[in-house]
Design a protein around this motif. Structure first.
Motif, PDB file in Angstrom:
ATOM      1  N   GLU A   3       0.808  -1.227   0.000  1.00  0.00           N
ATOM      2  CA  GLU A   3       0.000   0.000   0.000  1.00  0.00           C
ATOM      3  C   GLU A   3       0.841   1.278   0.000  1.00  0.00           C
ATOM      4  O   GLU A   3       0.332   2.354  -0.318  1.00  0.00           O
ATOM      5  CB  GLU A   3      -0.857   0.088   1.279  1.00  0.00           C
ATOM      6  CG  GLU A   3      -1.931  -0.951   1.458  1.00  0.00           C
ATOM      7  CD  GLU A   3      -2.402  -0.974   2.915  1.00  0.00           C
ATOM      8  OE1 GLU A   3      -3.582  -1.243   3.125  1.00  0.00           O
ATOM      9  OE2 GLU A   3      -1.598  -0.709   3.839  1.00  0.00           O
ATOM     10  N   ALA A   4       2.102   1.161   0.426  1.00  0.00           N
ATOM     11  CA  ALA A   4       2.913   2.364   0.654  1.00  0.00           C
ATOM     12  C   ALA A   4       3.152   3.151  -0.632  1.00  0.00           C
ATOM     13  O   ALA A   4       3.584   2.575  -1.643  1.00  0.00           O
ATOM     14  CB  ALA A   4       4.248   1.967   1.276  1.00  0.00           C
ATOM     15  N   PRO A   5       2.882   4.469  -0.618  1.00  0.00           N
ATOM     16  CA  PRO A   5       3.080   5.271  -1.826  1.00  0.00           C
ATOM     17  C   PRO A   5       4.546   5.609  -2.085  1.00  0.00           C
ATOM     18  O   PRO A   5       4.894   6.124  -3.146  1.00  0.00           O
ATOM     19  CB  PRO A   5       2.270   6.539  -1.541  1.00  0.00           C
ATOM     20  CG  PRO A   5       2.215   6.642  -0.055  1.00  0.00           C
ATOM     21  CD  PRO A   5       2.278   5.244   0.481  1.00  0.00           C
ATOM     22  N   SER A   6       5.420   5.358  -1.107  1.00  0.00           N
ATOM     23  CA  SER A   6       6.860   5.597  -1.279  1.00  0.00           C
ATOM     24  C   SER A   6       7.576   4.916  -0.112  1.00  0.00           C
ATOM     25  O   SER A   6       6.953   4.182   0.654  1.00  0.00           O
ATOM     26  CB  SER A   6       7.166   7.109  -1.250  1.00  0.00           C
ATOM     27  OG  SER A   6       7.136   7.585   0.086  1.00  0.00           O
ATOM     28  N   ASN A   7       8.870   5.195   0.034  1.00  0.00           N
ATOM     29  CA  ASN A   7       9.555   4.691   1.229  1.00  0.00           C
ATOM     30  C   ASN A   7      10.029   5.868   2.089  1.00  0.00           C
ATOM     31  O   ASN A   7      11.008   5.760   2.814  1.00  0.00           O
ATOM     32  CB  ASN A   7      10.720   3.772   0.849  1.00  0.00           C
ATOM     33  CG  ASN A   7      11.804   4.514   0.113  1.00  0.00           C
ATOM     34  OD1 ASN A   7      11.562   5.590  -0.441  1.00  0.00           O
ATOM     35  ND2 ASN A   7      12.998   3.965   0.100  1.00  0.00           N
ATOM     36  N   LEU A   8       9.325   6.999   1.981  1.00  0.00           N
ATOM     37  CA  LEU A   8       9.682   8.175   2.783  1.00  0.00           C
ATOM     38  C   LEU A   8       8.830   8.214   4.052  1.00  0.00           C
ATOM     39  O   LEU A   8       7.612   8.428   3.985  1.00  0.00           O
ATOM     40  CB  LEU A   8       9.478   9.455   1.967  1.00  0.00           C
ATOM     41  CG  LEU A   8      10.501   9.686   0.860  1.00  0.00           C
ATOM     42  CD1 LEU A   8      10.081  10.847  -0.016  1.00  0.00           C
ATOM     43  CD2 LEU A   8      11.889   9.951   1.467  1.00  0.00           C
ATOM     44  N   ALA A   9       9.500   8.015   5.180  1.00  0.00           N
ATOM     45  CA  ALA A   9       8.779   7.909   6.456  1.00  0.00           C
ATOM     46  C   ALA A   9       8.820   9.218   7.239  1.00  0.00           C
ATOM     47  O   ALA A   9       9.812   9.958   7.192  1.00  0.00           O
ATOM     48  CB  ALA A   9       9.411   6.810   7.298  1.00  0.00           C
TER      49      ALA A   9
END
Ligand code: G1P
Length: 295
Positions: free
Chosen positions: A194-200
């Protein structure tokens, strides 16, 4: 100038139970300094002095830590432990804190909303107690600068491995400058699919006071809690939110594995214990390797 910082410290610390049954996770030591002190020092270095803690019933040790302890000072004085005494006194005078009680632990968003009477109608910072930033001062300064440039909320982001995304709020962004982005979407603790990116989101936020209205409208989300990320998603519908990608290392102390890694890294930075810890690590590593290599 942004004058106020909200530090939500009311959470149960369930990832560390039973250690957190009577002890706030924010007081866990990185060698000999509690995590929360790193967060407070970062704010002070960046010029923010008004610290508002949102606490809960089992969080008294945090109040004691930033308070004067005359008995301890007297003892250290009598014992001739001047260095420690100086350090203890410094901590007691570090800040003039405000403590607010979050009566029910309804989530991070709810904790931030609890601080509204102390913040009022002005932009403010939120710093979460479980992440230590190697270049924290710079991050806070850059975020404040971006806030003044754009007049909007700014969040700090950091790249994480794909398998880690479900531990964090994740942002979909568009780059507009070297290290400044516009937030297009946010998801709280998504699965890697589901994650739209890997920027947390790394627990540093500058908010316009409009976030309080959005927090009031926010329904319980992930884990049945009122999530700060969900309120930001509502804010996105009417205001641009900017993001700053942090430079330097990010140390997460919010779960046992990352907490241990943080302690090891900090131990290796300390001149007084570095050599001993390093040779201990080498020793256990070679023992482990021998075990693996054994036919
Ligand atoms: C909170 C936020 C999350 C953020 C994280 C950073 O989660 O909800 O968006 O990425 O802090 O540490 P928590 O760690 O409190 O579950």
């Amino acid at each position: 100038m942004i004058r106020k910082a909200v530090l939500p410290v009311a959470g149960w610390g369930t990832r560390f139970l039973p250690a957190t049954k009577a002890m706030p996770k924010e007081m866990f030591p990185i060698i000999d300094k509690p995590v929360i002190q790193f967060i407070v020092e970062e704010l002070l270095e960046a010029g923010v002095e008004n610290v508002i803690f949102v606490t809960g019933r089992h969080k008294r040790p945090i109040e004691h830590h930033f308070d004067i302890n005359t008995d301890l000072e007297k003892h250290l004085e009598e014992a001739g432990k001047e260095d420690v005494l100086e350090n203890i006194k410094e901590i007691s005078h570090m800040i003039n804190p405000i403590y607010l009680r979050q009566k029910e632990q309804l989530g991070l968003g709810h904790a931030v909303l609890t601080a509204e009477p102390a913040v009022g109608n002005e932009p403010f910072l939120v710093s979460l107690g479980d992440i230590i930033l190697e270049r924290g001062r710079e991050v806070i300064e850059k975020m404040i600068e971006a806030h003044y440039r754009f007049g909007k909320s700014v969040i700090a982001l950091h790249e994480v491995e794909e398998k880690e995304v479900s531990k964090y709020g994740i942002a979909k962004v568009k780059r507009i400058e070297e290290d400044i982005y516009i937030v297009e979407d946010l998801v709280e603790k998504p699965s890697p699919e589901e994650a739209p990116s890997n920027l947390a989101i790394v627990g540093r936020y500058v908010f316009t006071p409009r976030i309080f209205d959005k927090l009031r409208e926010t329904k319980p989300g992930k884990g049945g809690e009122i999530q700060l990320t969900d309120a930001m998603k509502l804010l996105l519908e009417e205001e641009v939110i900017y993001a700053y990608k942090v430079e330097g290392k990010v140390y997460d102390t919010g779960n046992p594995v990352d907490y241990i890694k943080t302690i090891v890294e900090f131990a290796l930075k300390r001149e007084d214990i570095r050599e001993e810890i390093l040779s201990y690590l080498q020793e256990i590593l070679s023992k482990q390797t021998q075990l693996i290599d054994r036919p």
